[in-house]
Design a protein around this motif. Structure first.
Motif, PDB file in Angstrom:
ATOM      1  N   UNK A 211      17.621   2.387  38.777  1.00 18.69           N
ATOM      2  CA  UNK A 211      17.374   2.687  37.356  1.00 18.69           C
ATOM      3  C   UNK A 211      18.146   3.898  36.851  1.00 18.69           C
ATOM      4  N   UNK A 212      18.681   4.710  37.749  1.00 16.89           N
ATOM      5  CA  UNK A 212      19.464   5.864  37.310  1.00 16.89           C
ATOM      6  C   UNK A 212      20.904   5.504  36.995  1.00 16.89           C
ATOM      7  N   UNK A 213      21.271   4.252  37.249  1.00 12.19           N
ATOM      8  CA  UNK A 213      22.653   3.875  36.963  1.00 12.19           C
ATOM      9  C   UNK A 213      22.716   3.161  35.616  1.00 12.19           C
ATOM     10  N   UNK A 214      23.881   3.191  35.007  1.00  8.99           N
ATOM     11  CA  UNK A 214      24.013   2.543  33.691  1.00  8.99           C
ATOM     12  C   UNK A 214      24.267   1.050  33.844  1.00  8.99           C
ATOM     13  N   UNK A 215      24.169   0.320  32.750  1.00 11.56           N
ATOM     14  CA  UNK A 215      24.739  -1.025  32.688  1.00 11.56           C
ATOM     15  C   UNK A 215      25.894  -0.974  31.700  1.00 11.56           C
ATOM     16  N   UNK A 216      26.613  -2.076  31.609  1.00  8.73           N
ATOM     17  CA  UNK A 216      27.835  -2.065  30.818  1.00  8.73           C
ATOM     18  C   UNK A 216      27.600  -1.600  29.384  1.00  8.73           C
ATOM     19  N   UNK A 217      26.638  -2.219  28.714  1.00  9.66           N
ATOM     20  CA  UNK A 217      26.426  -1.868  27.316  1.00  9.66           C
ATOM     21  C   UNK A 217      25.864  -0.470  27.122  1.00  9.66           C
ATOM     22  N   UNK A 222      26.410   5.183  24.974  1.00  7.47           N
ATOM     23  CA  UNK A 222      26.601   6.604  25.246  1.00  7.47           C
ATOM     24  C   UNK A 222      27.913   7.118  24.669  1.00  7.47           C
ATOM     25  N   UNK A 223      28.924   6.257  24.629  1.00  9.12           N
ATOM     26  CA  UNK A 223      30.214   6.688  24.063  1.00  9.12           C
ATOM     27  C   UNK A 223      30.102   7.002  22.568  1.00  9.12           C
ATOM     28  N   UNK A 224      29.156   6.362  21.870  1.00 10.87           N
ATOM     29  CA  UNK A 224      28.924   6.730  20.468  1.00 10.87           C
ATOM     30  C   UNK A 224      28.538   8.200  20.399  1.00 10.87           C
ATOM     31  N   UNK A 225      27.631   8.600  21.287  1.00  9.39           N
ATOM     32  CA  UNK A 225      27.231   9.998  21.331  1.00  9.39           C
ATOM     33  C   UNK A 225      28.393  10.913  21.653  1.00  9.39           C
ATOM     34  N   UNK A 226      29.135  10.561  22.706  1.00  6.80           N
ATOM     35  CA  UNK A 226      30.271  11.379  23.111  1.00  6.80           C
ATOM     36  C   UNK A 226      31.257  11.581  21.972  1.00  6.80           C
ATOM     37  N   UNK A 227      31.635  10.484  21.327  1.00  3.12           N
ATOM     38  CA  UNK A 227      32.688  10.600  20.321  1.00  3.12           C
ATOM     39  C   UNK A 227      32.232  11.405  19.114  1.00  3.12           C
ATOM     40  N   UNK A 228      30.984  11.216  18.668  1.00  2.00           N
ATOM     41  CA  UNK A 228      30.552  12.020  17.521  1.00  2.00           C
ATOM     42  C   UNK A 228      30.445  13.499  17.893  1.00  2.00           C
ATOM     43  N   UNK A 229      30.034  13.790  19.118  1.00  2.00           N
ATOM     44  CA  UNK A 229      30.056  15.191  19.551  1.00  2.00           C
ATOM     45  C   UNK A 229      31.486  15.720  19.546  1.00  2.00           C
ATOM     46  N   UNK A 230      32.394  14.960  20.119  1.00  2.00           N
ATOM     47  CA  UNK A 230      33.781  15.405  20.254  1.00  2.00           C
ATOM     48  C   UNK A 230      34.422  15.617  18.878  1.00  2.00           C
ATOM     49  N   UNK A 278      38.903   5.186  36.683  1.00  2.00           N
ATOM     50  CA  UNK A 278      38.209   6.158  35.858  1.00  2.00           C
ATOM     51  C   UNK A 278      36.703   5.926  35.923  1.00  2.00           C
ATOM     52  N   UNK A 279      35.958   7.023  35.765  1.00  2.00           N
ATOM     53  CA  UNK A 279      34.506   6.950  35.795  1.00  2.00           C
ATOM     54  C   UNK A 279      33.980   7.307  34.405  1.00  2.00           C
ATOM     55  N   UNK A 280      33.174   6.414  33.829  1.00  2.32           N
ATOM     56  CA  UNK A 280      32.666   6.652  32.482  1.00  2.32           C
ATOM     57  C   UNK A 280      31.896   7.965  32.364  1.00  2.32           C
TER      58      UNK A 280
ATOM     59  N   UNK C  84      34.626  -7.770  28.069  1.00  2.00           N
ATOM     60  CA  UNK C  84      34.680  -6.878  29.216  1.00  2.00           C
ATOM     61  C   UNK C  84      35.813  -5.876  29.106  1.00  2.00           C
ATOM     62  N   UNK C  85      36.081  -5.413  27.901  1.00  2.00           N
ATOM     63  CA  UNK C  85      37.176  -4.459  27.765  1.00  2.00           C
ATOM     64  C   UNK C  85      36.772  -3.303  26.852  1.00  2.00           C
ATOM     65  N   UNK C  86      35.479  -3.099  26.724  1.00  2.00           N
ATOM     66  CA  UNK C  86      34.985  -2.045  25.850  1.00  2.00           C
ATOM     67  C   UNK C  86      35.304  -0.643  26.348  1.00  2.00           C
ATOM     68  N   UNK C  87      35.167  -0.415  27.657  1.00  2.09           N
ATOM     69  CA  UNK C  87      35.484   0.909  28.201  1.00  2.09           C
ATOM     70  C   UNK C  87      36.930   1.259  27.883  1.00  2.09           C
ATOM     71  N   UNK C  88      37.817   0.280  28.116  1.00  6.56           N
ATOM     72  CA  UNK C  88      39.241   0.545  27.896  1.00  6.56           C
ATOM     73  C   UNK C  88      39.547   0.678  26.418  1.00  6.56           C
TER      74      UNK C  88
END
Lengths: 456, 456, 456
Positions: A211-217, A222-230, A278-280, C84-88
């Motif tokens: 449960x501590x690992x992510x799934x694809x979606x 989380x990238x929405x959060x990252x990008x708005x912070x950035x 790369x690691x998300x 399957x290309x969202x990360x990229x």
């Protein structure tokens, strides 16, 4: 130990009591700043103000809204990366931040804007309240998945208080400069959160890694959060700087630093994976280290290349931290840091504090101009730059000390057994505190570890 | 009854006819406001304007963009919470809002900015057009999943017209104050939508509850909408207020009110669940009630504690509405309200109208200053505050009456059988109007009720 | 041919070398613009500046942040539509843009802001750097799924250089007007990207159509990108326009044009489907064509109805392009265009260039005022409007020529076999360059074409 996680009475009572107290205190103490008061019109017609544009609102409001997005969407969605903890990540962040900003308006108001029995609030207070809560969001990152919403409200109550005290010591007593809060927000928030997490250590959590690992979606959320912070970090670091050149410069420096940390985070993420992948986790977090690390010095004459160097280093150090330091902290120091805040806010915050001290040490009137030097470092033109540098360094140590001592006390309070905390096997699972859609309730049960099973 | 849901000719023809009409009407009527016209330069060089900063653009543009985000991302994503209706939620909202803003520019222009045969538009018109469309987005919330895009375009055509008439009566004839549109946008929009939904009642919809429920990820998408609405609401309520203190005050009041309603929504959500668990529906919606309810009074001297009280109450009432009133409306009054707009916009809108009237009743020159009182309540300084309060209350009743009468008429028009509406069993399913990815087409068939099946 | 896609040393070395070079060049060349320099205070106290509000920061910063959101969230999430290309999509866009803005600050600085050995940067440079990178994001859209991150960095290095040269020719030598970059950003970016894609043609890609299609949730993620692009496009087209009326007008024109293109995109999408259903690809892309096509003329006196006509046409043409031209380009011209940039940026960009030329041809002092005409078309008041129109048209052809020649050269460089490009069967799959969550690694294998299998 028997865990009672039914919050039916405890959570409502906590929320309502806190909010009633806030209403009463606001009623007694809080009024509008002259710029937000209808008497402004009398001032204007009396000729004391020449134009509505002189209203502080127009200098700061766009930055305020950007900061507001960072606190609620940025931090909120950054914490949705876990596969079944998205509701809590974004929802509890929403709850604690909404409480924290009200409490911060009061505390920061008493310490900084108390005039004749009243706290007078304007747009700058809203920004500072958001900043204060930012440090709580940082600390939440270490505890994500392991605490109840009541614990978070209690922590917010205390952390906002400690933050305001620390901020008062730094900014008002020592007259330290910390526009983007590398020390007051990030260093303090991170080490406070890590200390609390250390006190709340759960030795058996590592048995259930899934449960501590992510799934694809969830990684895309989380990238929405990252990008708005950035994207909005230039507003964060410039929001409360002096009008004109300082605000302008803080935005430029942050823009540069963040860009550099993206490249070095990517470089290190690839270099540290055996197949160069790369690691998300690094892309979501280490890319932001440049914004943290340039916080204190952003409004100073750091120069664009100085900002690049700061971003360059912090991207590298942050990624290294995720790969080597995070497992070490957990296994050796018993500090569980769900989001890796030590690598995103802790170390980069310290880098930021040091960068600020070094930049202050080199400040002189050739670089800043005569008046610019006075403006940049407040009333201490009589003190030489090295004195300012020493005060900056002192501010960093005080922030660390406040975080550690405060974190131990608050951690012990949160360890009391009646806050509705979840048992180990229900950590990182929304279902413990949320009504989860029926057809997905079974998703996290141990016998169904594959969320999307292959066809038979 | 045979349903023809193939929109191949009807939807394109509707869109193209409407857009051609808009082009023709814009060509005849719409020109630039002096602040957006190149002749501005001649004015400036003639000394009539001292600085480019006096351009209205710089007072309002940041708020405009925030409001724009609320209409398209805020309302759009808020409506993606259904498991298979995300394309329609966000896509139809996009379509109706894009049409509505053009039509609103014309109607509001004729009523408010018509000079020598031309409508002169500037940034304030863009904001007001977005506001007008906001009321259509509200009404869409009640109908979500049950109407075709053609019905939505027809409804937008009429609702924008009715909105503009109602707004003209309130703001221009009665000189009511309604900065954040508690009455004109929320009350009107909600009761209009509910009345339309009542006319379009579908008795057999409750047999298939499953498509009306969310899945895990769809609730996270909806939180994007919630948070952007919540964050930018201070801009919404302050966007068209007077320059200076009024705009500043409206932002502060809204910030406070929204923060309070988060805490009381969470409290009630937990208290009303038998195991004390939180419900995403409440977090997505009731937390916003504070923004709606403070709309009318936001620019008045409501005081920060007044805002907290408004937010406190509306968070509670809104959550209670979701739990008790929504099922009652559906079962007893035959009003199906997909998004629960009655609880988010209807009741809080009425609270907002009343709050505005009460706040106006207590207005006096001690609180506002001599000039401030004139500025705050327009030309009616000669009238006493109680007269203003009565007009405010009248405005609320007129908005309700317009919504009910207009809603019945428009509902009957939308009931005509040739708008391509879906049969009951295809409601809440994107596949009826959208090309859906092939590998997921079967997802909603009754035999596959579990989206993510457990392993055999 | 053996493909080595392990980037472990190549990607880190590329990133670090580029960033070190940037640090060195920034150190030698880049300083603060006077508006961002602490000496500003001396100027102010000497009376050369009357108010901090005259700082360029307050004219442009809100627009800058909006543009920043478009580049990183807008383009980034628009490219997450593949299953399957969202990360990229979002991650590589982040990487190339973060590198590109730094490199653009240098190149555009040398060409436009080089004073006494230094590039002086302020907020306008940040916007222009974002603009420049926008053209790389456009080009990336054609190549999405088929190139390695190293190829993208190399492409960015060259494309930013070519962009800056082309921009210098147009804006400085020919004194062409192109506020929203229809020619410099969109036309150049699209045809550059298409040419590179033509050189990198992969004949066997069409055998595996499945990974090139979206899944339900990925289309919703892409809508986040679409909506933020759509909402903030008025800021994009007005961000670097002259203060006052020009900036104001550019925002209004873009608002109108975009609204119109939503209606015609929906109309055509439905009309071109045999059952009248809407296609998310069109809603995600063609709705934006109005923003591209109004770019050049947005700050001119195009009139609101002129903007509607531009949006009307470009929405239609763009949707037609997706349905008819995209398959034709792939099958007949061997140009694979993953995101359909030819339809969103290529053709609308050309329409934009032509619209600009035509609008300039009709410019006269009756429409613009005496001073307005000088202001709008720079120093060329002595030239008649038709000369300006010819220069505008010349600018369009030069942009196309630069794109084609540059694209061929850069395409050939990217064809070299050591950039870590993926084999055909791993295109459009994140797993080749990213650590993907374990329980989902098998998702794209040919034997599991159904992501969510029906129950047995």
């Amino acid at each position: 130990m028997v865990w009672n996680t039914n919050l039916r009475w405890r959570l409502p009572v906590t929320c309502l009591l806190l909010e009633v107290a806030l209403v009463v205190l606001f009623c007694i103490f809080v009024r509008y700043d002259p710029d937000a008061d209808a008497h402004w019109m009398d001032e204007k017609l009396a000729g004391n103000i020449s134009s509505d544009l002189e209203n502080e609102f127009y200098y700061r409001y766009p930055s305020f809204q950007d900061v507001h997005v960072m606190i609620f969407v940025g931090f909120g969605f950054l914490m949705t990366f876990l596969q079944r903890y998205g509701y809590s990540g974004v929802g509890f962040n929403f709850l604690l931040a909404a409480f924290g900003i009200q409490w911060a308006l009061l505390l920061q108001g008493w310490l900084h804007c108390y005039r004749e029995g009243y706290i007078l609030i304007g747009v700058e207070n809203l920004i500072n309240a958001d900043f204060c809560v930012g440090s709580v969001c940082v600390a939440f990152g270490a505890l994500l998945g392991k605490v109840s919403p009541i614990q978070l409200l209690i922590m917010t109550l205390f952390q906002v208080t400690l933050f305001s005290g620390n901020e008062f010591i730094l900014l008002s007593l020592l007259e330290v400069k910390d526009a983007g809060g590398s020390m007051t927000i990030h260093t303090f928030g991170a080490y406070f959160g890590l200390t609390v997490s250390w006190i709340l250590y759960r030795p058996n959590l590592h048995h259930s890694k899934q449960p501590q690992s992510p799934v694809y979606h969830s990684d895309l959320f989380a990238m929405i959060g990252t990008l708005f912070l950035w994207i909005y970090w230039p507003s964060f670091n410039s929001a409360v700087s002096s009008h004109g050149d300082a605000q302008h410069r803080a935005a430029i420096n942050t823009y540069c630093s963040l860009a550099a940390s993206v490249l070095t985070s990517v470089a290190l993420s690839s270099a540290l994976h055996k197949k160069g992948k790369l690691d998300m986790v690094h892309i979501q977090n280490a890319t932001l280290a440049g914004g943290v690390a340039v916080g204190t010095a952003a409004e100073m004459m750091l120069m664009p290349y100085g900002s690049l160097i700061v971003g360059f280093s912090s991207g590298i150090i942050s990624t290294l931290g995720f790969v080597y330091l995070k497992p070490f902290l957990e296994s050796q120091l018993r500090i569980q840091d769900t989001c890796g805040i030590h690598n995103l806010h802790g170390i980069p915050g310290i880098i930021g504090g040091i960068t600020g001290a070094v930049t202050a040490a080199f400040a002189n009137s050739a670089v800043y101009g005569e008046e610019g030097l006075i403006q940049a470092f407040g009333l201490r033109s009589k003190l030489d730059s090295s004195m300012q540098a020493k005060l900056q360094a002192a501010g960093l140590f005080i922030s660390l000390a406040m975080a550690l001592v405060g974190g131990i006390i608050v951690g012990l309070i949160l360890k009391l057994p009646f806050w509705g905390q979840a048992p180990d096997q229900s950590c990182f699972d929304d279902a413990i505190y949320w009504e989860v859609p029926e057809n997905e309730r079974t998703a996290l049960r141990p016998e169904h570890t594959t969320l999307r099973p292959p066809e038979p």
